[in-house]
Design an enzyme around this catalytic site. Structure first.
Site, PDB file in Angstrom:
ATOM      1  CE  LYS A 155      -3.632   2.177   2.735  1.00  0.00           C
ATOM      2  NZ  LYS A 155      -4.508   2.069   3.893  1.00  0.00           N
ATOM      3  CD  GLU A 167       9.534  -5.699   6.972  1.00  0.00           C
ATOM      4  OE1 GLU A 167       9.177  -4.680   6.331  1.00  0.00           O
ATOM      5  OE2 GLU A 167       9.409  -5.788   8.207  1.00  0.00           O
ATOM      6  N   GLY A 226      -4.785  -2.385   5.193  1.00  0.00           N
ATOM      7  CA  GLY A 226      -4.031  -3.553   4.714  1.00  0.00           C
ATOM      8  C   GLY A 226      -4.692  -4.871   5.067  1.00  0.00           C
ATOM      9  NE  ARG A 227      -6.349  -4.086  11.250  1.00  0.00           N
ATOM     10  CZ  ARG A 227      -5.720  -2.922  11.344  1.00  0.00           C
ATOM     11  NH1 ARG A 227      -4.585  -2.735  10.692  1.00  0.00           N
ATOM     12  NH2 ARG A 227      -6.209  -1.934  12.081  1.00  0.00           N
ATOM     13  CD  GLU A 251      -1.762  -4.656  11.649  1.00  0.00           C
ATOM     14  OE1 GLU A 251      -0.741  -5.364  11.645  1.00  0.00           O
ATOM     15  OE2 GLU A 251      -2.209  -4.129  10.631  1.00  0.00           O
ATOM     16  CG  HIS A 305      -4.158 -36.090  16.884  1.00  0.00           C
ATOM     17  ND1 HIS A 305      -4.202 -37.341  17.463  1.00  0.00           N
ATOM     18  CD2 HIS A 305      -5.196 -36.031  16.024  1.00  0.00           C
ATOM     19  CE1 HIS A 305      -5.215 -38.017  16.931  1.00  0.00           C
ATOM     20  NE2 HIS A 305      -5.842 -37.246  16.062  1.00  0.00           N
ATOM     21  CE  LYS A 329       5.334  -1.392   8.633  1.00  0.00           C
ATOM     22  NZ  LYS A 329       4.523  -0.946   7.516  1.00  0.00           N
TER      23      LYS A 329
END
Ligand code: F6P
Length: 540
Positions: free
Chosen positions: A209, A215, A269-270, A355, A386, A505
């Site tokens: 965005k 990264e 973003g999410r 978030e 399990h 960041k």
């Protein structure tokens, strides 16, 4: 606009607090004994979804107070504000319009700052459709004129988790294009993917965005370098696509403006998998299926916006979660989908929910004096049974669980599906009813019998969906988005900023400078000790 109402000051909260004193010792098994129709009365059916919430520590009275709470915090107006483009993301002065991305109403308009965002969305959808169709049909080709075989999505957080989850979730709907995802700054992983690919038939999507996320830019640089070893420099752009709200930055990076797809300030973003950020989804499953995903989400949007609270799946899920979080003090919730394809679903929910609602300031900017965002975790059933289910059954902590299952499997042979679903139903039943201590073997020490006892009374929701399809997955994701929103409204917080993550960041950037210059500046003694240890011992 969202009003600032401290939920603990409402009349409903006081009623819930008083009511909790009776409910805290109640055994759900007794509630089922007393009311033989409980199973069929505490459920909601909508479209292909059935939510059974009868296995919760509630009565009709609980539900009525929780609904009163929603009314007292003006939930209905808040939902309208979300949909109509009011700036509900006040701390960033933005509207929040992921619901507009799946609105197909002809001629409709939602105007924000003088712009009809639905026009932009329609135009972008048409561009996505055109581009995806051309790539899938082999008309949009690589620098050597070959059809693309692989796509690499480079992004992180919301620019990665949602698309990755959906591509995996809908693997049965995929075409010949293989989708790969690179998010972490981990060269070993990056090259393990690239080593298997042919650069001449690989299309790279740089999804960010802001187009500044370190990264993503680092990984994009690496992948472009890898491409340029096989693709002529002036042909590189044929292999690059950008998705961003910062088009100029993507152009400056060398991406052809014709294949830069926009997103906007009003898409967090999410919540962005429905936008151009979902390009990898549209490529992997084809545009028609991508549109079905959006339309499924839209069905849930309409349900959320119009259904009365007691018949509203996201609202009821949110209210139950508030009940456990704020009255019982249960801090975590698990989500267990009984489909291997939904392996990444809990990770996507973690970003979406934590978030959004991991906030400690109320809407007036002061610390809250009650609990907010729940911890979300989970994995797929049956495998999870399990792994961590032992703690659900016999641990000292209570973890409300959302069981998500599908009535029909994708393939026609369903013998394994029957076993999968038998486990699904069996677990919810065991968590409710528990098991009395019984002698398993005649000779067994009576004391040992105690260890075989399960108290039960462990809450769960059961979400039964017809089949895992683009439509149902869209609706499922939208359900949790709206649940998250409702909780934020009740907790009187702002759910759509993420200043905490953004601070991370900044810290990393500062420390990176110190590592490069081999000069540790002022830190707490632990961080300084760790940095000095790292600098002394690294072999680079
Ligand atoms: O992780 C923080 C965050 O800001 C997320 O909200 C976002 O999805 C992610 O970084 C990636 O940001 P961008 O799409 O701008 O690269």
């Amino acid at each position: 606009m969202l009003q600032a109402i401290n939920p603990t000051s409402t009349a409903a909260w006081s009623k819930l607090r008083e009511h909790f004193e009776q409910m805290k010792l109640i055994q759900m098994q007794d509630l089922f004994e007393e009311d033989s129709s409980r199973g069929s009365s505490f459920n909601i059916q909508f479209d292909n979804f059935l939510l059974d919430y009868s296995k919760n520590k509630i009565t009709k009275e609980t539900l009525s107070y929780l609904i009163e709470l929603g009314e007292e915090v003006h939930l209905r107006e808040a939902i309208e504000a979300l949909f109509n483009g009011s700036k509900v993301n006040k701390t960033e002065n933005r509207a929040v319009l992921h619901t507009a991305l799946r609105d197909f109403t002809p001629e409709a308009s939602i105007v924000v700052d003088g712009v009809n965002v639905l026009d932009e969305i329609r135009q972008t959808r048409a561009r996505i459709k055109d581009f995806v169709d051309r790539v899938v049909q082999g008309d949009y080709t690589s620098s050597t004129g070959e059809a693309f075989t692989d796509i690499v999505n480079i992004g992180i957080g919301g620019s990665d988790l949602g698309p990755k989850m959906v591509v995996q979730g809908l693997a049965n709907y995929s075409n010949h294009l293989r989708a790969h995802f690179i998010s972490n700054v981990d060269d070993d992983y990056l090259y393990s993917i690239l080593d298997k690919l042919n650069p001449q038939t690989t299309l790279v999507l740089v999804v960010s965005k802001t187009f500044t996320t370190q990264e993503t830019v680092l990984n994009a640089d690496k992948v472009v370098q890898w491409l340029s070893e096989s693709v002529a420099k002036d042909q590189l752009t044929q292999h690059l696509v950008g998705v961003t709200a910062e088009v100029e930055r993507a152009v400056a990076y060398g991406i052809n403006p014709a294949v830069i797809f926009p997103m906007w300030d009003h898409i967090g973003g999410r919540f962005s998998l429905w936008s151009s950020v979902g390009l990898s989804i549209a490529l992997a499953i084809g545009y028609e299926n991508f549109e079905k995903l959006l339309k499924g989400a839209n069905k849930m949007d309409v349900h959320f916006r119009t259904a009365p609270f007691e018949q509203n799946i996201p609202v009821v899920c949110a209210l139950l979660s508030v009940w456990y979080n704020n009255f019982f003090g249960y801090e975590t919730e698990a989500v267990v989908p009984y489909s291997q394809f939904l392996e990444r679903f809990p990770a996507h929910l973690q970003q979406m929910i934590m978030e959004s609602n991991g906030k400690d300031k109320n809407r007036e900017g002061f610390p809250v004096n009650y609990e907010t965002g729940t911890l979300i975790w989970g994995d797929v059933g049956v495998s999870a049974q399990h792994a961590f289910f032992q703690l659900f059954h016999q641990g000292t902590k209570v973890v409300p669980v959302d069981f998500i299952g599908f009535v029909n499997p994708f393939c026609s042979s369903d013998s394994n599906h029957t076993i999968l679903m038998s486990n699904f139903f069996g677990q919810t039943e065991a968590l409710l009813n528990g098991k009395e201590a019984t002698r398993e073997i005649d000779t067994e020490d009576p004391l040992i019998q105690n260890f075989r006892e399960f108290t039960g009374n462990k809450p769960s929701n059961t979400l039964l969906i017809d089949k895992l399809t683009p439509e149902s997955l869209g609706a499922l994701v939208a359900l949790y988005e709206h649940k998250t929103f409702v909780q934020g409204v009740i907790w009187n917080i702002y759910s759509f900023d993420q200043f905490g993550v953004e601070y991370g960041k900044v810290l990393a950037k500062n420390i990176q400078g110190e590592i490069i210059s081999n000069n540790v500046l002022k830190h707490d003694s632990s961080t300084a000790f760790l940095l000095n240890y790292y600098l002394r011992n690294r072999s680079l």
